[in-house]
Write a protein that holds these residues in place. Structure first.
Motif, PDB file in Angstrom:
ATOM      1  N   PHE A   1       0.768  -1.405   0.011  1.00 46.25           N
ATOM      2  CA  PHE A   1      -0.089  -0.047   0.154  1.00 46.25           C
ATOM      3  C   PHE A   1       0.856   1.296  -0.006  1.00 46.25           C
ATOM      4  O   PHE A   1       1.814   1.216   0.847  1.00 46.25           O
ATOM      5  N   VAL A   2       0.704   2.182  -0.943  1.00 44.17           N
ATOM      6  CA  VAL A   2       1.565   3.365  -1.127  1.00 44.17           C
ATOM      7  C   VAL A   2       0.385   4.422  -0.653  1.00 44.17           C
ATOM      8  O   VAL A   2      -0.580   4.565  -1.094  1.00 44.17           O
ATOM      9  N   VAL A   3       1.004   5.401   0.131  1.00 47.17           N
ATOM     10  CA  VAL A   3       0.157   6.346   0.722  1.00 47.17           C
ATOM     11  C   VAL A   3       0.674   7.701   0.396  1.00 47.17           C
ATOM     12  O   VAL A   3       2.042   7.924   0.770  1.00 47.17           O
ATOM     13  N   PHE A   4       0.054   8.490  -0.418  1.00 43.71           N
ATOM     14  CA  PHE A   4       0.534   9.680  -0.921  1.00 43.71           C
ATOM     15  C   PHE A   4       0.119  10.856   0.093  1.00 43.71           C
ATOM     16  O   PHE A   4      -0.636  10.619   0.817  1.00 43.71           O
ATOM     17  N   GLY A   5       0.777  11.884  -0.023  1.00 50.70           N
ATOM     18  CA  GLY A   5       0.420  13.081   0.651  1.00 50.70           C
ATOM     19  C   GLY A   5      -0.827  13.674   0.293  1.00 50.70           C
ATOM     20  O   GLY A   5      -1.391  14.497   1.413  1.00 50.70           O
ATOM     21  N   ALA A   6      -1.030  13.639  -0.673  1.00 57.32           N
ATOM     22  CA  ALA A   6      -2.248  14.235  -1.352  1.00 57.32           C
ATOM     23  C   ALA A   6      -3.048  13.340  -2.135  1.00 57.32           C
ATOM     24  O   ALA A   6      -2.548  12.410  -2.961  1.00 57.32           O
ATOM     25  N   ARG A   7      -4.446  13.393  -2.593  1.00 60.26           N
ATOM     26  CA  ARG A   7      -5.022  12.560  -3.605  1.00 60.26           C
ATOM     27  C   ARG A   7      -4.373  12.535  -4.903  1.00 60.26           C
ATOM     28  O   ARG A   7      -4.470  11.594  -5.396  1.00 60.26           O
ATOM     29  N   GLY A   8      -3.983  13.840  -5.292  1.00 59.52           N
ATOM     30  CA  GLY A   8      -3.213  14.120  -6.638  1.00 59.52           C
ATOM     31  C   GLY A   8      -2.209  13.144  -7.058  1.00 59.52           C
ATOM     32  O   GLY A   8      -2.349  12.281  -8.063  1.00 59.52           O
ATOM     33  N   GLY A   9      -1.857  12.626  -6.046  1.00 60.60           N
ATOM     34  CA  GLY A   9      -0.355  11.808  -6.301  1.00 60.60           C
ATOM     35  C   GLY A   9      -0.908  10.394  -6.406  1.00 60.60           C
ATOM     36  O   GLY A   9      -0.511   9.564  -7.213  1.00 60.60           O
ATOM     37  N   ALA A  10      -2.111  10.167  -5.496  1.00 64.44           N
ATOM     38  CA  ALA A  10      -2.738   8.443  -6.073  1.00 64.44           C
ATOM     39  C   ALA A  10      -3.066   8.573  -7.311  1.00 64.44           C
ATOM     40  O   ALA A  10      -3.246   7.542  -7.972  1.00 64.44           O
ATOM     41  N   GLU A  11      -4.193   9.581  -7.714  1.00 62.70           N
ATOM     42  CA  GLU A  11      -4.721   9.773  -9.250  1.00 62.70           C
ATOM     43  C   GLU A  11      -3.658   9.468 -10.462  1.00 62.70           C
ATOM     44  O   GLU A  11      -3.622   9.034 -11.323  1.00 62.70           O
ATOM     45  N   ASN A  12      -2.361  10.363 -10.037  1.00 60.85           N
ATOM     46  CA  ASN A  12      -1.527  10.304 -10.747  1.00 60.85           C
ATOM     47  C   ASN A  12      -0.699   8.786 -10.942  1.00 60.85           C
ATOM     48  O   ASN A  12      -0.307   8.424 -12.050  1.00 60.85           O
ATOM     49  N   ALA A  13      -0.416   8.137  -9.855  1.00 62.31           N
ATOM     50  CA  ALA A  13      -0.052   6.959  -9.937  1.00 62.31           C
ATOM     51  C   ALA A  13      -0.810   5.853 -10.605  1.00 62.31           C
ATOM     52  O   ALA A  13      -0.260   4.707 -11.256  1.00 62.31           O
ATOM     53  N   VAL A  14      -2.255   6.024 -10.699  1.00 66.96           N
ATOM     54  CA  VAL A  14      -2.993   4.828 -11.278  1.00 66.96           C
ATOM     55  C   VAL A  14      -3.480   5.413 -12.588  1.00 66.96           C
ATOM     56  O   VAL A  14      -3.582   4.756 -13.747  1.00 66.96           O
TER      57      VAL A  14
END
Length: 90
Positions: A77-90
């Motif tokens: 599980f990778v936890v990003f500092g902001a939602r945008g990082g998670a969106e960029n990752a997928v």
């Protein structure tokens, strides 16, 4: 935000399906299976960290561990500092 309905629903979360779907819209956590790294169970947390920091600020990488053997089960599980990082990752 686009309404995304996950096929998975964690019944132990204590949330209703609608609450769970709403929580998914704000999460900054991404599930990463080993297939993303060629199916290698030997992938290290630091490798995952370095790869995903390209998408955004990574706060935490959590490796799954076998309860008894304490070995990596092969997903993270990778936890990003902001939602945008998670969106960029997928």
């Amino acid at each position: 935000h686009t309404q995304i309905r996950s096929r998975y629903f964690d019944k132990q979360s204590g949330l209703t399906e609608d609450q769970y779907a709403e929580a998914l819209l704000s999460t900054a956590t991404v599930y990463v299976g080993t297939q993303a790294f060629g199916g290698l169970h030997s992938t290290r947390e630091t490798q995952v960290w370095h790869y995903f920091r390209q998408a955004g600020r990574v706060e935490k990488v959590m490796a799954s561990k076998h309860k008894k053997e304490k070995k990596n089960c092969g997903f993270y599980f990778v936890v990003f500092g902001a939602r945008g990082g998670a969106e960029n990752a997928v």
